[in-house]
Motif scaffolding. Structure first.
Motif, mmCIF file in Angstrom:
data_model
loop_
_atom_site.group_PDB
_atom_site.id
_atom_site.type_symbol
_atom_site.label_atom_id
_atom_site.label_comp_id
_atom_site.label_asym_id
_atom_site.label_seq_id
_atom_site.Cartn_x
_atom_site.Cartn_y
_atom_site.Cartn_z
ATOM 1 N N ALA A 6 -10.807 5.433 -1.448
ATOM 2 C CA ALA A 6 -9.361 5.551 -1.205
ATOM 3 C C ALA A 6 -8.678 4.196 -1.376
ATOM 4 C CB ALA A 6 -9.107 6.108 0.190
ATOM 5 N N ILE A 7 -9.337 3.124 -0.929
ATOM 6 C CA ILE A 7 -8.765 1.780 -1.078
ATOM 7 C C ILE A 7 -8.669 1.415 -2.559
ATOM 8 C CG2 ILE A 7 -9.013 -0.648 -0.455
ATOM 9 C CD1 ILE A 7 -8.383 1.216 1.873
ATOM 10 N N ASP A 8 -9.670 1.816 -3.363
ATOM 11 C CA ASP A 8 -9.614 1.556 -4.808
ATOM 12 C C ASP A 8 -8.348 2.141 -5.419
ATOM 13 O OD1 ASP A 8 -12.022 0.248 -4.706
ATOM 14 O OD2 ASP A 8 -13.205 2.029 -5.214
ATOM 15 N N VAL A 9 -7.968 3.309 -4.957
ATOM 16 C CA VAL A 9 -6.750 3.955 -5.466
ATOM 17 C C VAL A 9 -5.514 3.207 -4.982
ATOM 18 C CG1 VAL A 9 -5.400 6.094 -5.484
ATOM 19 C CG2 VAL A 9 -7.898 6.202 -5.587
ATOM 20 N N LEU A 10 -5.504 2.828 -3.701
ATOM 21 C CA LEU A 10 -4.342 2.137 -3.134
ATOM 22 C C LEU A 10 -4.125 0.767 -3.767
ATOM 23 C CD1 LEU A 10 -4.786 2.968 0.665
ATOM 24 C CD2 LEU A 10 -3.056 3.890 -0.879
ATOM 25 N N GLU A 11 -5.206 0.137 -4.234
ATOM 26 C CA GLU A 11 -5.069 -1.190 -4.842
ATOM 27 C C GLU A 11 -4.260 -1.151 -6.129
ATOM 28 O OE1 GLU A 11 -9.109 -2.444 -5.164
ATOM 29 O OE2 GLU A 11 -9.072 -3.527 -3.237
ATOM 30 N N ARG A 12 -4.119 0.036 -6.726
ATOM 31 C CA ARG A 12 -3.353 0.156 -7.964
ATOM 32 C C ARG A 12 -1.856 0.322 -7.703
ATOM 33 N NH1 ARG A 12 -7.471 4.283 -8.932
ATOM 34 N NH2 ARG A 12 -9.261 3.349 -9.979
ATOM 35 N N THR A 13 -1.473 0.505 -6.437
ATOM 36 C CA THR A 13 -0.061 0.725 -6.114
ATOM 37 C C THR A 13 0.665 -0.604 -5.976
ATOM 38 O OG1 THR A 13 -0.487 0.738 -3.735
ATOM 39 C CG2 THR A 13 -0.658 2.835 -4.892
ATOM 40 N N GLY A 14 1.963 -0.586 -6.218
ATOM 41 C CA GLY A 14 2.789 -1.771 -6.044
ATOM 42 C C GLY A 14 3.157 -1.976 -4.588
#
Length: 803
Positions: free
Chosen positions: A373-381
């Motif tokens: 889930a953190i991997d996905v959140l790291e792509r957000t601005g």
């Protein structure tokens, strides 16, 4: 099931039906209240001229002494005696969810008094008997006068009269109840004589002792056979010849079936991966999978559903919505199966932010899953991350270690962004009051303080000093005895005297909006609101030479308001991303502790004051936007703004189940924007009986030109369009609420799962867009029709609500 003697019965754990009952009538002499019962002598004087009470019954369910779900209220009883409701009530709990100590509580309320609700009486009632048989049929409950029913395991308001206090009437009522349930043989000619004798005895007893006790008659749902409570999985319930239930241990029941376990292991064995990889779901399987993917985040999967997802796991890797459901069907205690699941997770197509948030909930304990889930959140601005920061801080409760990857992620993103740093610091600071998780939040806050740059740390420290001084002022002002003007004078006196350093200080970020730098307070433009808590209205000077107004509250928990405003802000962004700007006013709210916080001040006027001073909303707008050629004598942009804002808040408050709406917490701005404040009741909870389904008052409809006008048609069009846009993002909104399950907010913490289900129900995900439009138009029409009632009784109820 069948007992040892062949008689059939049901187990409560097998009944997948909601708890249902009928509230019938109130029996006894309803005495009016003394002056001591009411709040003041004025109410008592008014009560003497109001001989006809307005009664409704509030029903609640308590499981093991804890309230389950929200109370359910009946309609008002007809004004003629006897008071009868005859209303069916369906609760959210199912019979299979009940425990042996489950209780129903009933409180009769009188709302005929001008400014308060008075408890006529209350009673608590256990659903299962001492022999653990579900009670059915009619029940006559004794009410404890002037008391609210409590659902404690040992209740202080028991509805059933103790044996030593029972008289002839109670004995007859119990016998009649058995007769109606079929436990006494029916003999027609003898029954008729018996009923006449019973009526005569009741009449004589009533004359002799008077009806000094109040009784509420309710009817519980009856079943074809008796219902036994299943104590636990290793017990077997049997029936004795006398209809008594006996519990005996059965060592075989509840034990794992080795054959079934072997079959599951073989079906899920890693060596079957090559075979499973080639499997494709049939049309029937695809329909089943689509149904499963529609489940809300709180829904648990049964055995068949888990097997279906595992069986077709390889063919589902391209479906991003399926990952969270697939991970729920994994047996994480099996190392081989867990390893295969994690390998497949990394091959899955990239999931949305909404699903990543779900992976951070308490439903997922695997650190690798939470790391995904953190991997996905790291792509957000940073801007998008700020929209979910409130929930991400709450998710720290569900981490396995104090220094988790989520904590590191939040700190590292915050130290490089002033806005994220500002809000992360205050969100963590508020949670330090959580006794259970205080240490975890403190360690994260300590990590943040060590990582943040010294200049930013100094600014945040100055913020804390400013808030501490404002708390001192608020406490002093509240303790001032006298009228409002004396409190205002005291505030300005302190700002110009012992607290004069607040009138000018070095620039620091505004806690509500860190992009604004504050340099001092203007005493002459600061004031105090007329309220029990005496909130401060402060006017700050900014570096740019402007002014910034804020409300500072001491003694109020603003976290629920902060959550609602966050969701309104998010919904506003979702609508604007679809090119629909409904002129919302998502003002800022920041809780700085469990009893203090700041609210952005928006220059506006309560709708109650607008109507008191101008009679109509149109007259109010004419003062600021007159236009002889415009609709109703005002400018078209002003009316269009009003129509759009009404539509936006009607949809959002309906979805969030915002309650306690009245003309004082609907505010109107001069440019036409209408907005709501004060969100102490959400998810269907309401302080008033009979709340309307839509927060739309008749004055708003009249300002649009009435139900037949083109502006009202536009209003309905905006509502339906906004409703369908927000339905597309229902998963995101549901997961944000799901992450708040541990936040100890009053309307969520009592039953988080039910709160999410209530929210999901409002989205009506079972409908397509066209059906949703028809549903919402019907909802609007029903709401508006209720505003123009034809019957006097209905008018009276609505008048009480809007009073």
């Amino acid at each position: 099931m069948a007992g040892s003697n062949g008689e059939r019965f049901f187990l409560s754990s097998d009944i997948n039906l909601p708890v249902t009952l009928r509230v019938e009538s109130l029996e006894g002499d309803l005495q009016r209240y003394t002056e001591a019962t009411l709040k003041n002598a004025t109410d008592f004087a008014l009560a003497e001229h109001s001989p006809v009470p307005d009664l409704f019954v509030e029903c609640s369910l308590y499981i093991d002494g804890v309230l389950f779900g929200l109370p359910t209220k009946t309609r008002l009883a007809p004004i003629e005696k006897p008071y009868k409701w005859n209303e069916m009530i369906t609760l959210s709990a199912k019979y299979r969810d009940l425990t042996a100590t489950t209780q129903l509580t009933f409180t009769v309320w009188d709302v005929s008094y001008p400014r308060q609700e008075v408890a006529v009486g209350g009673a608590s009632f256990r659903i299962f008997s001492k022999k653990k048989e579900l009670k059915t049929g009619k029940q006559k409950l004794r009410l404890w006068r002037g008391r609210i029913a409590d659902g404690a395991v040992v209740s202080s308001t028991p509805g059933k009269v103790p044996k030593h206090e029972r008289g002839e009437l109670e004995r007859l009522d119990k016998a009649l109840n058995k007769y109606e349930r079929g436990q006494i043989e029916r003999i027609d000619w003898l029954d008729n004589l018996t009923f006449k004798a019973i009526d005569r005895i009741k009449e004589e007893e009533s004359k002799r002792i008077g009806q000094k006790n109040l009784h509420l008659v309710v009817e519980l749902l009856s079943f074809m056979h008796p219902v036994a409570f299943q104590v636990c999985c290793d017990d077997l319930v049997l029936q004795s010849p006398r209809h008594q239930l006996v519990v005996i241990p059965d060592p075989e029941v509840g034990r794992q079936n080795p054959c079934e376990n072997k079959q599951i292991k073989l079906a899920r064995h890693v060596t079957r991966g090559v075979i499973d990889h080639e499997l494709k779901p049939s049309i029937t399987d695809r329909k089943e999978i689509a149904r499963i993917l529609q489940y809300p985040p709180t829904r648990n999967l049964n055995g068949e559903e888990r097997q279906t997802l595992w069986k077709f796991r390889f063919s589902l890797t391209g479906e991003k919505r399926a990952l969270t459901k697939f991970l729920k069907c994994v047996d994480w205690s099996d190392a081989t199966e867990a390893k295969q699941a994690l390998e497949l997770m990394h091959k899955w197509t990239t999931i949305d932010i909404a699903d990543a948030l779900e992976l951070l909930s308490h439903a997922f304990e695997s650190e690798e899953v939470r790391g995904h889930a953190i991997d996905v959140l790291e792509r957000t601005g940073d801007e998008e991350l700020q929209s979910y920061l409130f929930q991400l801080v709450q998710a720290l409760r569900f981490e396995r270690s104090d220094k988790s990857r989520l904590a590191n992620f939040l700190v590292q993103r915050a130290v490089h962004n002033t806005e994220l740093a500002n809000f992360l610091r205050w969100y963590l600071n508020v949670e330090l009051a959580d006794v259970v998780y205080a240490k975890r939040f403190w360690l994260v806050l300590e990590h943040f303080n060590e990582s943040v740059a010294p200049p930013m740390a100094a600014l945040l420290h100055h913020q804390s000093e400013l808030l501490a001084k404002l708390c001192t002022i608020a406490r002093d002002v509240k303790n001032v005895r006298g009228n409002l003007q004396k409190k205002i004078d005291r505030l300005r006196e302190m700002l110009q005297g012992i607290m004069n350093e607040l009138t000018s200080f070095e620039a620091l970020p505004f806690p509500l909006d860190p992009t604004i730098m504050l340099i001092g307070i203007l005493p002459a433009e600061s004031s105090v609101f007329k309220s029990n808590l005496s909130p401060l209205r402060l006017t700050f000077r900014t570096v740019e030479g402007g002014k910034c107004r804020v409300i500072f509250k001491k003694g109020d928990d603003l976290r629920q308001d902060q959550l609602v405003i966050q969701l309104i802000t998010l919904m506003d962004k979702l609508l604007k991303s679809e090119n629909l700007d409904l002129q919302l006013t998502p003002y800022r709210v920041l809780s700085t502790s469990h009893e203090e916080g700041m609210v952005e001040f928006i220059h506006s006027t309560p709708l109650a004051q607008v109507l008191a001073e101008n009679k109509t909303i149109i007259q109010f707008f004419k003062q600021f936007h007159p236009d002889e050629e415009g609709p109703f004598g005002i400018s078209s942009p002003c009316l269009e703004t009003f129509v759009k804002s009404c539509a936006g808040y009607c949809v959002i408050t309906y979805i969030l189940g915002v309650g306690d709406r009245h003309l004082d917490n609907l505010l109107l701005q001069q440019d036409g924007r209408l907005f709501h404040v004060d969100f102490g009741f959400i998810l269907g909870r309401d302080s008033k009986p009979f709340p309307p389904p839509m927060k739309l008052c008749k004055e708003m409809v009249e300002a649009m030109g009435g139900m037949d006008s083109q502006h009202y048609s536009k209003f309905k069009m905006y509502c339906c369009e906004a409703y369908n846009i927000l339905r597309k993002s229902s998963n995101l909104i549901l997961n944000l609420l799901f992450l708040m399950s541990g936040a100890n907010l009053p309307d969520i913490s009592s039953d988080p799962e039910k709160g999410v289900l209530k929210l999901q129900e409002k989205f009506r995900l079972d409908l397509d867009d066209e059906e949703a439009v028809q549903f919402f138009q019907t909802l609007i029409n029903d709401s508006v029709s209720a505003l123009f009632p034809q019957m006097v009784e209905t008018i009276h109820r609505w008048a009480q609500y809007w009073r």
